[in-house]
Scaffold this active site. Structure first.
Site, PDB file in Angstrom:
ATOM      1  N   ASP A   1     -89.217 -64.924 -79.104  1.00  0.00           N
ATOM      2  CA  ASP A   1     -88.000 -65.746 -79.103  1.00  0.00           C
ATOM      3  C   ASP A   1     -88.374 -67.223 -78.897  1.00  0.00           C
ATOM      4  OD1 ASP A   1     -85.413 -63.606 -78.223  1.00  0.00           O
ATOM      5  OD2 ASP A   1     -87.480 -62.964 -77.999  1.00  0.00           O
TER       6      ASP A   1
ATOM      7  N   GLU B   1     -80.524 -70.968 -78.651  1.00  0.00           N
ATOM      8  CA  GLU B   1     -80.304 -70.086 -77.498  1.00  0.00           C
ATOM      9  C   GLU B   1     -81.229 -70.351 -76.306  1.00  0.00           C
ATOM     10  OE1 GLU B   1     -80.713 -65.881 -78.220  1.00  0.00           O
ATOM     11  OE2 GLU B   1     -80.342 -65.404 -76.117  1.00  0.00           O
TER      12      GLU B   1
ATOM     13  N   ASP C   1     -80.300 -68.957 -83.529  1.00  0.00           N
ATOM     14  CA  ASP C   1     -80.671 -67.838 -82.670  1.00  0.00           C
ATOM     15  C   ASP C   1     -82.054 -67.416 -83.151  1.00  0.00           C
ATOM     16  OD1 ASP C   1     -80.917 -65.567 -81.122  1.00  0.00           O
ATOM     17  OD2 ASP C   1     -78.793 -65.028 -81.339  1.00  0.00           O
TER      18      ASP C   1
ATOM     19  N   ILE D   1     -84.322 -65.275 -82.235  1.00  0.00           N
ATOM     20  CA  ILE D   1     -84.313 -63.823 -82.456  1.00  0.00           C
ATOM     21  C   ILE D   1     -82.991 -63.313 -81.909  1.00  0.00           C
ATOM     22  CG2 ILE D   1     -85.298 -61.571 -81.848  1.00  0.00           C
ATOM     23  CD1 ILE D   1     -88.009 -62.647 -82.193  1.00  0.00           C
ATOM     24  N   ASP D   2     -82.165 -62.832 -82.797  1.00  0.00           N
ATOM     25  CA  ASP D   2     -80.903 -62.240 -82.372  1.00  0.00           C
ATOM     26  C   ASP D   2     -81.104 -60.734 -82.338  1.00  0.00           C
ATOM     27  OD1 ASP D   2     -78.140 -62.081 -81.743  1.00  0.00           O
ATOM     28  OD2 ASP D   2     -77.715 -61.516 -83.810  1.00  0.00           O
TER      29      ASP D   2
ATOM     30  N   THR E   1     -82.620 -59.272 -79.461  1.00  0.00           N
ATOM     31  CA  THR E   1     -83.942 -59.128 -78.815  1.00  0.00           C
ATOM     32  C   THR E   1     -84.170 -57.681 -78.358  1.00  0.00           C
ATOM     33  OG1 THR E   1     -83.813 -61.426 -78.114  1.00  0.00           O
ATOM     34  CG2 THR E   1     -85.418 -60.057 -76.977  1.00  0.00           C
TER      35      THR E   1
ATOM     36  N   ASP F   1     -74.673 -66.622 -81.779  1.00  0.00           N
ATOM     37  CA  ASP F   1     -74.582 -65.181 -82.041  1.00  0.00           C
ATOM     38  C   ASP F   1     -73.662 -64.878 -83.220  1.00  0.00           C
ATOM     39  OD1 ASP F   1     -76.310 -63.884 -80.231  1.00  0.00           O
ATOM     40  OD2 ASP F   1     -74.925 -64.258 -78.578  1.00  0.00           O
TER      41      ASP F   1
HETATM   42  N1  LIG Z   1     -72.915 -58.398 -71.732  1.00  0.00           N
HETATM   43  C1  LIG Z   1     -72.908 -58.805 -72.991  1.00  0.00           C
HETATM   44  N2  LIG Z   1     -71.795 -58.662 -73.741  1.00  0.00           N
HETATM   45  C2  LIG Z   1     -71.772 -59.049 -75.025  1.00  0.00           C
HETATM   46  N3  LIG Z   1     -72.821 -59.604 -75.661  1.00  0.00           N
HETATM   47  C3  LIG Z   1     -73.948 -59.784 -74.958  1.00  0.00           C
HETATM   48  C4  LIG Z   1     -74.056 -59.395 -73.600  1.00  0.00           C
HETATM   49  N4  LIG Z   1     -75.292 -59.690 -73.186  1.00  0.00           N
HETATM   50  C5  LIG Z   1     -75.925 -60.244 -74.240  1.00  0.00           C
HETATM   51  N5  LIG Z   1     -75.115 -60.309 -75.303  1.00  0.00           N
HETATM   52  C6  LIG Z   1     -75.374 -60.888 -76.623  1.00  0.00           C
HETATM   53  O1  LIG Z   1     -75.436 -59.871 -77.594  1.00  0.00           O
HETATM   54  C7  LIG Z   1     -76.380 -60.297 -78.552  1.00  0.00           C
HETATM   55  C8  LIG Z   1     -76.852 -59.138 -79.360  1.00  0.00           C
HETATM   56  O2  LIG Z   1     -75.753 -58.598 -79.991  1.00  0.00           O
HETATM   57  P1  LIG Z   1     -75.728 -57.104 -80.518  1.00  0.00           P
HETATM   58  O3  LIG Z   1     -75.259 -56.253 -79.402  1.00  0.00           O
HETATM   59  O4  LIG Z   1     -74.759 -57.210 -81.639  1.00  0.00           O
HETATM   60  O5  LIG Z   1     -77.123 -56.790 -80.948  1.00  0.00           O
HETATM   61  C9  LIG Z   1     -77.445 -60.949 -77.750  1.00  0.00           C
HETATM   62  O6  LIG Z   1     -78.150 -61.841 -78.566  1.00  0.00           O
HETATM   63  P2  LIG Z   1     -79.741 -62.076 -78.301  1.00  0.00           P
HETATM   64  O7  LIG Z   1     -80.435 -60.797 -78.556  1.00  0.00           O
HETATM   65  O8  LIG Z   1     -80.038 -63.154 -79.279  1.00  0.00           O
HETATM   66  O9  LIG Z   1     -79.846 -62.537 -76.879  1.00  0.00           O
HETATM   67  C10 LIG Z   1     -76.669 -61.635 -76.640  1.00  0.00           C
HETATM   68  O10 LIG Z   1     -76.360 -62.983 -76.928  1.00  0.00           O
HETATM   69 MG   LIG Z   2     -78.174 -63.487 -80.216  1.00  0.00          MG
HETATM   70 MG   LIG Z   3     -80.979 -63.530 -75.863  1.00  0.00          MG
HETATM   71 MG   LIG Z   4     -81.561 -64.481 -79.413  1.00  0.00          MG
END
Ligand SMILES: Nc1ncnc2c1ncn2[C@@H]1O[C@H](COP(=O)(O)O)[C@@H](OP(=O)(O)O)[C@H]1O
Ligand SMILES: [Mg+2]
Ligand SMILES: [Mg+2]
Ligand SMILES: [Mg+2]
Length: 363
Positions: free
Chosen positions: A63, A88, A151, A153-154, A156, A300
Site C-alpha cells: 500500500d 489513503e 486508493d 491498494i483498495d 487490502t 473508496d
Molecule cells: N468498518 C468498516 N466499514 C466499512 N468500510 C470499511 C470499514 N473498515 C474499512 N473499510 C473500508 O472498506 C474498504 C474495502 O472495501 P470492501 O469491503 O468493499 O473490500 C477498505 O479499503 P482499503 O482496503 O483500501 O483500506 C476500507 O476503506
Molecule cells: Mg479502499
Molecule cells: Mg486501508
Molecule cells: Mg487502500
C-alpha cells in the site's frame, strides 16, 4: 498464504490509458516501475509484512510503496499543473520508532525499483523523500480545482488473502469525478462468476466523463465499451457486497434482496472490483451498508463511481441522493451506498427504505 503472480503487475501501467486521455505524458517505461516493487512486496507479504493502522485496518508495504510511486510519478509528470493528491495512506506510523524498519523497507524497495527501471534519473530517495511522497496525498480535496484521488491498494484484506483487490485512481474537477481508472489484477476477464481456474484474469476499467466506460485486459488488449446490466427483473439480478461482513451488513443486504425478489445468492468480493464487475453486467446490484458510525472515504468510491456511472449505472446513498465528492476526504451520506441500473433503482430504493425501517438494528 499464497499471493499469485497477478499481484506483481505494474500499477502505473494500469493507469497509462486514462492518463493519456487527459494528455498527461507518462511513458510506458515509467509505467513499468511498479512491477518490480510489487513483486518484492509479494515476497515481503509472505514474511507477514502486514501492519495494523490506528483504526485496526491493515496496511502493507505494498500500500505504502504503491502510494509513493504513484505520487512520485504524478508529481514528475505533472510539473506544470498544481498537483493535489487525496490518498489513503499517511506517514504517521512510519515516523514513529516502531515504524522505522517498515520505512527502511519501503525506501529500499522504492529505490531498487527506480534504479532498475532507470526512467527517472534521480539520486536515491531518502527516507524523508519517501515520507514526503506519501504525504503528498494529504490534500483535503474539495469543490475547487483539480484533485487526484488515490486508493493505492483498495481491498487490502483481499490482497493479503490472495483474493480481489484494486488500484483506484480518480480525478476530481470542481468537485465532480471526471475520470476513473480501476485496475483489478485478479478479476477474470470474462465474468466474476467464472468457475474456470484457467480463465485469464486482470481487468482495467477506465471512464471519462461523458465518454463511456471501457475495459481491457491488463496485458494490453484493445479496450471494449462496457454497459451495466439492462435487466428490469430483480429475479434475474444478482448482487454484490463486501466479502467482509465488518464492512457492510450482510443481514441488511439479505433482507433487501429478499424484498426485491432477488433469487441468486450474494456475490461477495473485496474492493472496487465490485464496481468494475457491475459496469460490465456481471451482476446488477451492489449494496454497501457499513455499520453505524463508519464514514466512507472518497478514495473508496471515486474511481468505481465514475466507471459505473459512465457505463449507464446509478450510484446513490440509501436515501436516493447522489454521492457528493466535493466535501473533502469523506463522503457525507445517508446510511449506505447502493448501485444498480436506472430501471431497477426505484424498486431497489423502496426495498432499502422498508428494510431499513424494519431492521435498523442490523447496522
Ligand atoms: N468498518 C468498516 N466499514 C466499512 N468500510 C470499511 C470499514 N473498515 C474499512 N473499510 C473500508 O472498506 C474498504 C474495502 O472495501 P470492501 O469491503 O468493499 O473490500 C477498505 O479499503 P482499503 O482496503 O483500501 O483500506 C476500507 O476503506
Ligand atoms: Mg479502499
Ligand atoms: Mg486501508
Ligand atoms: Mg487502500
Amino acid at each position: 498464504m499464497i499471493i499469485n503472480k497477478e499481484h506483481t503487475r505494474s500499477l502505473l501501467d494500469l493507469l497509462q490509458k486514462p492518463l493519456s486521455v487527459i494528455l498527461v505524458n507518462i511513458n510506458t517505461t515509467t509505467l513499468g516501475i511498479l512491477d518490480i516493487i510489487l513483486y518484492k512486496v509479494q515476497k515481503a507479504l509472505l514474511q507477514s509484512d502486514v501492519h495494523s493502522k490506528s483504526d485496526k485496518s491493515p496496511v502493507t508495504v505494498a500500500d505504502y510503496g504503491s502510494q509513493v510511486l504513484v505520487s512520485f510519478a504524478l508529481e514528475k509528470e505533472l510539473p506544470a499543473m498544481a498537483f493535489s493528491l487525496v490518498a489513503e495512506e499517511d506517514s504517521g506510523d512510519l515516523r514513529k520508532e516502531e515504524g522505522k524498519e517498515t520505512l527502511q523497507r519501503i525506501t529500499e524497495l522504492v529505490n531498487d525499483t527506480l534504479a532498475s527501471d532507470g526512467t527517472y534519473d534521480v539520486s536515491p530517495l531518502t527516507e524523508e523523500n519517501v515520507l514526503r511522497a506519501i504525504d503528498n496525498g494529504k490534500s483535503e480535496g474539495g469543490s475547487h480545482g483539480r484533485h487526484w484521488v488515490l486508493d493505492p491498494i483498495d481491498g487490502t484484506k483481499g490482497f493479503v488473502r490472495g483474493d480481489q483487490y484494486a488500484i483506484a485512481l480518480g480525478l476530481l474537477d470542481e468537485g465532480k469525478v471526471v475520470l476513473g481508472v480501476l485496475a483489478c489484477p485478479n478479476l477474470p476477464l470474462g465474468s466474476v462468476n467464472s468457475k474456470d481456474p484457467n480463465d485469464k484474469v486482470g481487468c482495467l476499467f477506465s471512464a471519462q466523463i461523458g465518454g463511456g466506460t471501457y475495459m481491457q485486459s491488463l496485458d494490453g488488449s484493445a479496450p471494449v465499451k462496457v454497459h451495466v446490466s439492462a435487466t428490469e427483473n430483480p429475479e434475474e439480478a444478482s448482487f454484490f457486497e463486501s466479502y467482509e461482513a465488518a464492512h457492510s451488513s450482510h443481514d441488511l443486504s439479505s433482507s433487501i434482496a429478499k424484498k426485491l425478489g432477488v433469487k441468486a445468492p450474494p456475490v461477495r468480493i473485496d474492493s472496487q472490483a465490485k464496481y468494475g464487475a457491475l459496469s460490465r453486467g456481471d451482476g446488477a446490484i451492489y449494496l454497501r451498508f457499513p455499520h453505524k458510525g463508519y464514514r466512507e472515504k472518497i478514495w473508496d468510491h471515486a474511481a468505481g463511481y465514475s466507471v459505473v456511472t459512465e457505463a449507464g449505472g446509478v450510484v446513490s446513498d440509501a436515501g436516493g441522493n447522489p454521492l457528493d465528492f466535493s466535501k473533502g476526504r469523506y463522503l457525507d451520506l445517508d446510511t449506505g451506498i447502493i448501485v444498480t441500473n436506472q430501471k431497477l433503482m426505484p424498486s431497489l430504493l423502496k426495498a432499502v427504505k422498508e428494510s431499513l425501517s424494519e431492521n435498523a438494528s442490523a447496522l
